[in-house]
Design a protein around this motif. Structure first.
Motif, short mmCIF file in Angstrom:
data_model
loop_
_atom_site.label_atom_id
_atom_site.label_comp_id
_atom_site.label_asym_id
_atom_site.label_seq_id
_atom_site.Cartn_x
_atom_site.Cartn_y
_atom_site.Cartn_z
N VAL A 150 65.93 53.97 38.02
CA VAL A 150 65.52 55.20 38.70
C VAL A 150 65.47 56.37 37.73
O VAL A 150 64.53 57.17 37.76
CB VAL A 150 66.49 55.50 39.88
CG1 VAL A 150 66.27 56.89 40.42
CG2 VAL A 150 66.30 54.46 40.97
N THR A 151 66.46 56.46 36.85
CA THR A 151 66.47 57.56 35.89
C THR A 151 65.26 57.50 34.98
O THR A 151 64.59 58.52 34.73
CB THR A 151 67.75 57.52 35.03
OG1 THR A 151 68.85 57.20 35.87
CG2 THR A 151 68.00 58.83 34.35
N LEU A 194 62.42 56.04 35.62
CA LEU A 194 61.21 56.26 36.41
C LEU A 194 61.02 57.75 36.71
O LEU A 194 59.92 58.30 36.54
CB LEU A 194 61.32 55.47 37.71
CG LEU A 194 59.97 55.09 38.34
CD1 LEU A 194 59.32 53.98 37.52
CD2 LEU A 194 60.17 54.64 39.78
N LEU A 195 62.11 58.41 37.14
CA LEU A 195 62.05 59.85 37.42
C LEU A 195 61.64 60.61 36.17
O LEU A 195 60.79 61.50 36.22
CB LEU A 195 63.43 60.35 37.88
CG LEU A 195 63.67 60.41 39.38
CD1 LEU A 195 65.07 60.93 39.67
CD2 LEU A 195 62.63 61.33 40.02
N GLY A 196 62.25 60.22 35.04
CA GLY A 196 61.91 60.87 33.79
C GLY A 196 60.44 60.70 33.46
O GLY A 196 59.77 61.63 33.02
N LYS A 197 59.93 59.51 33.74
CA LYS A 197 58.52 59.22 33.44
C LYS A 197 57.58 60.14 34.23
O LYS A 197 56.56 60.59 33.73
CB LYS A 197 58.24 57.75 33.80
CG LYS A 197 57.05 57.15 33.09
CD LYS A 197 56.79 55.75 33.60
CE LYS A 197 55.54 55.17 33.00
NZ LYS A 197 55.79 54.33 31.83
N ILE A 198 57.98 60.42 35.49
CA ILE A 198 57.15 61.28 36.32
C ILE A 198 57.24 62.73 35.86
O ILE A 198 56.24 63.46 35.82
CB ILE A 198 57.59 61.17 37.80
CG1 ILE A 198 57.41 59.73 38.28
CG2 ILE A 198 56.82 62.13 38.70
CD1 ILE A 198 58.14 59.42 39.56
N LEU A 199 58.45 63.15 35.49
CA LEU A 199 58.68 64.57 35.25
C LEU A 199 58.33 65.04 33.84
O LEU A 199 58.00 66.20 33.64
CB LEU A 199 60.15 64.91 35.54
CG LEU A 199 60.55 64.84 37.01
CD1 LEU A 199 62.04 64.98 37.17
CD2 LEU A 199 59.83 65.94 37.79
#
Lengths: 123, 340
Positions: free
Chosen positions: A26-27, A29-34
């Motif tokens: 999740v970390t 993935l979130l980083g990838k989006i942000l």
């Protein structure tokens, strides 16, 4: 202690592994989006102190690493043999003591053989 | 059915508390490391973000989170992505079997124990997963397709497996005394004050464990896999952003984990050193001992120079392993004659 195996004790570990994996996933993935992503060719070259890499990094490496890995596997298995022995040592009494002294002696013979053959040298 | 659900809630809450505690400690361990190193070198350390730099770890974390994440063009994408997770997960789940205190907490009729689970192979489980972390390092080093990374990864793997032997052998001495692999039982075997802690009869094992643990976590003076002066950053040279943060997290989580194990195996876990001090909560004793080891890590880093790689490998194979084997022989012989 023998006969005390309770498989339910291992379930929390499975849950823990799942949560740790999810945390990682999740970390990332979130980083990838942000995060921003502005890539260009020079940025994607491997770092080599500022110069352009002159060869592939996956060159042959010293055989010594392989030798160390082999010796490790042998000795690690012998270490694992010591674990159950240590746990039931109280019940084994003199038999356990002599048995393991012999085992470690045999192990030491192999160890000094490897030493004399130069397998442990690193020059 | 309700029973299972309630149990699951208890497990989830315990895991949550453990994970948050560990991650917070990791964040602030980096802060304290910089602060203590600063003081040792007559500097102030971080001072800008927050009062005396107290918000520095949060700023660092946010920065890494929003930082661009670069995957080199020639890298093996899948392995490159998996490696940081493969390093982080074993470092975190080792905490599942650590008993942090003595007393269970009862809230709403639920019992929260001071550990996630107590398995009868506790220490073996931690060692097994610690070995998996070495794969992550090797993967990361190889997948980057960078010369520094590859060398760093190889060095790290060779170092970790070498010192794992002496680490495993040192622990056998403690197991002989405790007669169990469960960390809860090992702690209980050391009750009754300072004189019953295994550090006294197993002092050699303690020293071997401490040195091997520093080498296992790739910390100074054994940090050759990431020796800045020769290998840039070693196996994570090509990593940036959150993936880099994972390697960092794993390194510090591992530091805390081996400190916890050292506390349990040699310093009596949550036991108070004197019966008279038993009124102080056991958890506090545990934390104080772990902090001592963490400080020791930083202290060593501020004091000793880095070893040369051949010295490091020679020391591991030719000094530590014979010493650890001798310790096992002596311990078992003495135990036999004492217990007869």
């Amino acid at each position: 202690m023998p006969g005390e195996f309770v498989p339910t004790n291992y379930l929390p570990i499975l849950v823990f592994i799942a949560i740790a994996l999810a945390f990682g996933g999740v970390t990332l993935l979130l980083g990838k989006i942000l995060r921003p992503s502005r890539i260009y060719k020079a940025k994607l070259t491997p770092y080599e102190s500022g110069s352009i890499p002159f060869s592939d990094a996956r060159a042959p490496f010293p055989l010594r690493y392989y030798l160390i890995a082999m010796i490790f596997v042998i000795f690690d298995i012998e270490t694992v043999f010591l674990y159950p022995w240590a746990v039931v040592y109280n019940e084994l009494k003199l038999y356990g003591l002599i048995e393991m002294a012999l085992f470690i002696l045999v192990l030491l013979v192999g160890y000094f053989y490897a030493w004399k053959k130069g397998a442990l040298e690193w020059d | 059915m309700i029973d299972i659900a309630l149990n699951l809630i208890v497990v989830l809450v315990t895991i949550g508390v453990v994970m948050v505690t560990v991650l917070l400690h990791v964040a602030y361990l980096t802060y304290f490391e910089r602060k203590i190193l600063g003081w040792m070198q007559d500097r102030m350390g971080p001072m800008e973000v927050g009062y005396h730099g107290l918000l520095q770890p949060i700023a660092d974390g946010l920065k890494l989170f929003f930082k661009e994440d670069i995957v080199p063009a020639q890298a093996n994408k899948i392995i490159f992505t998996l490696a940081p997770i493969l390093v982080l997960v074993p470092a975190l789940i080792g905490f599942a079997v650590i008993p942090f205190g003595r007393d269970s907490i009862h809230i709403f009729g639920l019992t929260f124990r001071p550990y996630v689970t107590d398995i009868n192979i506790g220490i073996l489980y931690i060692l097994a997963f610690a070995s998996i972390g070495a794969y992550g390092v090797l993967w990361g080093g190889w997948a980057s397709n960078n010369k520094y990374s590859l060398l760093g990864g190889l060095r790290s793997a060779a170092q970790v497996i070498s010192y794992e032997l002496s680490l495993g052998l040192a622990i056998v001495g403690v197991l002989l005394m405790a007669g169990s692999l469960s960390l809860v039982k090992i702690t209980e075997a050391q009750g009754g004050g300072l004189l019953h802690w295994f550090i006294l009869p197993q002092f050699v094992a303690f020293v071997i464990y401490l040195i091997s643990a520093i080498a296992e976590t790739n910390r100074l003076p054994f940090d050759l896999p990431e020796a800045e002066s020769e290998l840039v950053a070693g196996f994570f040279t090509e990593y940036s952003g959150m993936r880099f943060a994972f390697f960092f997290l794993a390194e510090y989580a591992n530091m805390i984990l081996v400190s916890c194990i050292a506390t349990i195996l040699f310093l009596g876990g949550w036991h108070a050193p004197f019966e008279a001090l038993g009124f102080i909560p056991p958890v506090l004793w545990f934390v104080v001992k772990v902090y001592f080891f963490l400080f020791f890590y930083i202290w060593i880093r501020g004091t000793l120079p880095r070893l040369r790689y051949d010295q490091l490998m020679m020391f591991g194979w030719k000094v530590m392993i014979p010493l650890a084997l001798a310790n096992i022989l002596v311990t078992s012989a003495v135990l036999y004659f004492v217990r007869v």
